[in-house]
Design a protein around this motif. Structure first.
Motif, PDB file in Angstrom:
ATOM      1  N   GLY A 156       0.838  -1.071  -0.196  1.00  0.00           N
ATOM      2  CA  GLY A 156      -0.633  -0.082   0.767  1.00  0.00           C
ATOM      3  C   GLY A 156       1.250   0.954  -0.184  1.00  0.00           C
ATOM      4  O   GLY A 156       0.702   2.215  -0.755  1.00  0.00           O
ATOM      5  N   ASP A 157       2.127   1.393   1.083  1.00  0.00           N
ATOM      6  CA  ASP A 157       2.659   2.500   0.878  1.00  0.00           C
ATOM      7  C   ASP A 157       3.802   2.714   0.009  1.00  0.00           C
ATOM      8  O   ASP A 157       3.551   3.480  -1.443  1.00  0.00           O
ATOM      9  N   ARG A 158       4.035   1.778  -1.034  1.00  0.00           N
ATOM     10  CA  ARG A 158       4.457   1.604  -2.432  1.00  0.00           C
ATOM     11  C   ARG A 158       3.478   2.497  -3.456  1.00  0.00           C
ATOM     12  O   ARG A 158       3.532   2.915  -4.189  1.00  0.00           O
ATOM     13  N   ALA A 159       2.390   1.822  -3.487  1.00  0.00           N
ATOM     14  CA  ALA A 159       1.560   2.186  -4.741  1.00  0.00           C
ATOM     15  C   ALA A 159       1.179   3.398  -4.392  1.00  0.00           C
ATOM     16  O   ALA A 159       1.325   4.409  -5.176  1.00  0.00           O
ATOM     17  N   TRP A 160       0.947   4.122  -3.014  1.00  0.00           N
ATOM     18  CA  TRP A 160       0.782   5.738  -2.865  1.00  0.00           C
ATOM     19  C   TRP A 160       1.418   6.729  -2.813  1.00  0.00           C
ATOM     20  O   TRP A 160       1.968   7.798  -3.688  1.00  0.00           O
ATOM     21  N   SER A 161       3.090   5.575  -2.475  1.00  0.00           N
ATOM     22  CA  SER A 161       4.460   6.674  -3.405  1.00  0.00           C
ATOM     23  C   SER A 161       3.885   6.758  -5.089  1.00  0.00           C
ATOM     24  O   SER A 161       5.186   7.528  -5.589  1.00  0.00           O
ATOM     25  N   LEU A 162       3.744   5.378  -5.501  1.00  0.00           N
ATOM     26  CA  LEU A 162       4.096   5.995  -6.813  1.00  0.00           C
ATOM     27  C   LEU A 162       2.706   6.663  -7.589  1.00  0.00           C
ATOM     28  O   LEU A 162       2.772   7.423  -8.436  1.00  0.00           O
ATOM     29  N   VAL A 163       1.992   6.291  -6.959  1.00  0.00           N
ATOM     30  CA  VAL A 163       0.874   7.381  -6.855  1.00  0.00           C
ATOM     31  C   VAL A 163       0.954   8.685  -6.779  1.00  0.00           C
ATOM     32  O   VAL A 163       0.752   9.903  -7.435  1.00  0.00           O
ATOM     33  N   ALA A 164       1.461   9.068  -5.604  1.00  0.00           N
ATOM     34  CA  ALA A 164       2.236  10.584  -5.270  1.00  0.00           C
ATOM     35  C   ALA A 164       2.736  10.879  -6.593  1.00  0.00           C
ATOM     36  O   ALA A 164       3.431  12.786  -6.974  1.00  0.00           O
ATOM     37  N   VAL A 165       4.285   9.963  -7.066  1.00  0.00           N
ATOM     38  CA  VAL A 165       5.393  10.488  -8.246  1.00  0.00           C
ATOM     39  C   VAL A 165       4.072  11.231  -9.004  1.00  0.00           C
ATOM     40  O   VAL A 165       4.799  12.063 -10.016  1.00  0.00           O
ATOM     41  N   ALA A 166       3.186  10.491  -9.755  1.00  0.00           N
ATOM     42  CA  ALA A 166       2.627  10.295 -10.982  1.00  0.00           C
ATOM     43  C   ALA A 166       1.989  12.254 -10.760  1.00  0.00           C
ATOM     44  O   ALA A 166       1.910  12.766 -12.236  1.00  0.00           O
ATOM     45  N   VAL A 167       1.210  11.650  -9.784  1.00  0.00           N
ATOM     46  CA  VAL A 167       0.448  13.231  -9.155  1.00  0.00           C
ATOM     47  C   VAL A 167       0.743  14.250  -9.587  1.00  0.00           C
ATOM     48  O   VAL A 167       1.164  15.568  -9.695  1.00  0.00           O
ATOM     49  N   LEU A 168       2.409  14.130  -8.583  1.00  0.00           N
ATOM     50  CA  LEU A 168       3.570  15.132  -8.827  1.00  0.00           C
ATOM     51  C   LEU A 168       4.346  15.373 -10.191  1.00  0.00           C
ATOM     52  O   LEU A 168       3.640  16.678 -10.572  1.00  0.00           O
ATOM     53  N   TRP A 169       4.262  14.641 -11.307  1.00  0.00           N
ATOM     54  CA  TRP A 169       4.854  14.950 -12.257  1.00  0.00           C
ATOM     55  C   TRP A 169       3.914  15.858 -13.472  1.00  0.00           C
ATOM     56  O   TRP A 169       3.600  16.636 -14.281  1.00  0.00           O
ATOM     57  N   ALA A 170       2.532  15.294 -13.580  1.00  0.00           N
ATOM     58  CA  ALA A 170       1.350  15.635 -13.711  1.00  0.00           C
ATOM     59  C   ALA A 170       0.922  17.054 -13.684  1.00  0.00           C
ATOM     60  O   ALA A 170       0.553  17.863 -14.416  1.00  0.00           O
ATOM     61  N   LEU A 171       1.077  17.357 -12.386  1.00  0.00           N
ATOM     62  CA  LEU A 171       0.675  18.907 -11.829  1.00  0.00           C
ATOM     63  C   LEU A 171       1.963  19.752 -12.454  1.00  0.00           C
ATOM     64  O   LEU A 171       1.827  20.788 -12.899  1.00  0.00           O
ATOM     65  N   TYR A 172       3.103  19.220 -12.730  1.00  0.00           N
ATOM     66  CA  TYR A 172       4.787  19.777 -12.995  1.00  0.00           C
ATOM     67  C   TYR A 172       4.510  20.401 -14.365  1.00  0.00           C
ATOM     68  O   TYR A 172       4.561  21.060 -14.677  1.00  0.00           O
ATOM     69  N   ALA A 173       3.289  19.629 -14.775  1.00  0.00           N
ATOM     70  CA  ALA A 173       3.169  19.830 -16.327  1.00  0.00           C
ATOM     71  C   ALA A 173       2.488  20.210 -17.342  1.00  0.00           C
ATOM     72  O   ALA A 173       2.415  21.068 -17.677  1.00  0.00           O
ATOM     73  N   PHE A 174       0.934  20.139 -15.716  1.00  0.00           N
ATOM     74  CA  PHE A 174       0.332  21.095 -16.046  1.00  0.00           C
ATOM     75  C   PHE A 174       0.456  22.574 -16.167  1.00  0.00           C
ATOM     76  O   PHE A 174       0.560  24.070 -16.737  1.00  0.00           O
ATOM     77  N   VAL A 175       1.295  22.867 -14.464  1.00  0.00           N
ATOM     78  CA  VAL A 175       1.228  24.015 -14.448  1.00  0.00           C
ATOM     79  C   VAL A 175       2.275  24.600 -15.956  1.00  0.00           C
ATOM     80  O   VAL A 175       2.229  25.665 -15.788  1.00  0.00           O
TER      81      VAL A 175
END
Length: 98
Positions: free
Chosen positions: A16-35
């Protein structure tokens, strides 16, 4: 190295921690790309756009590397880390039942 008598809850907590960590990285990349996409038209000079892209990319690279290192550490020390968590969770459950 895993022990033979591992608690199956440890594997569940780690996955669960590994999955949420990967989700957090994906969201971070998506936010940086959007901004970056939304802001680049207001920057004017092409050098500013490239500077923002390079340094934003470096931030993403270092944050991603840090998350990967954290997951690797959790994988190596999962018995200690999650075992201690489970110990206190079990103690709290015993106190709430009595």
């Amino acid at each position: 190295m895993q022990k033979l008598n591992t608690d199956p809850r440890i594997a569940g907590m780690f996955s669960g921690d590994r999955a949420w960590s990967l989700v957090a990285v994906a969201v971070l990349w998506a936010l940086y790309a959007f901004v970056f996409y939304e802001v680049k038209d207001y920057l004017g000079d092409q050098q500013v756009v490239w500077t923002l892209a390079v340094f934003g990319g470096l931030v993403l690279l270092f944050n991603t590397a840090a998350i990967i290192a954290m997951v690797a550490h959790l994988s190596e020390a999962r018995e200690e880390i999650y075992g201690l968590d489970l110990h206190y969770i079990d103690l709290a459950k015993k106190k709430s039942y009595s």
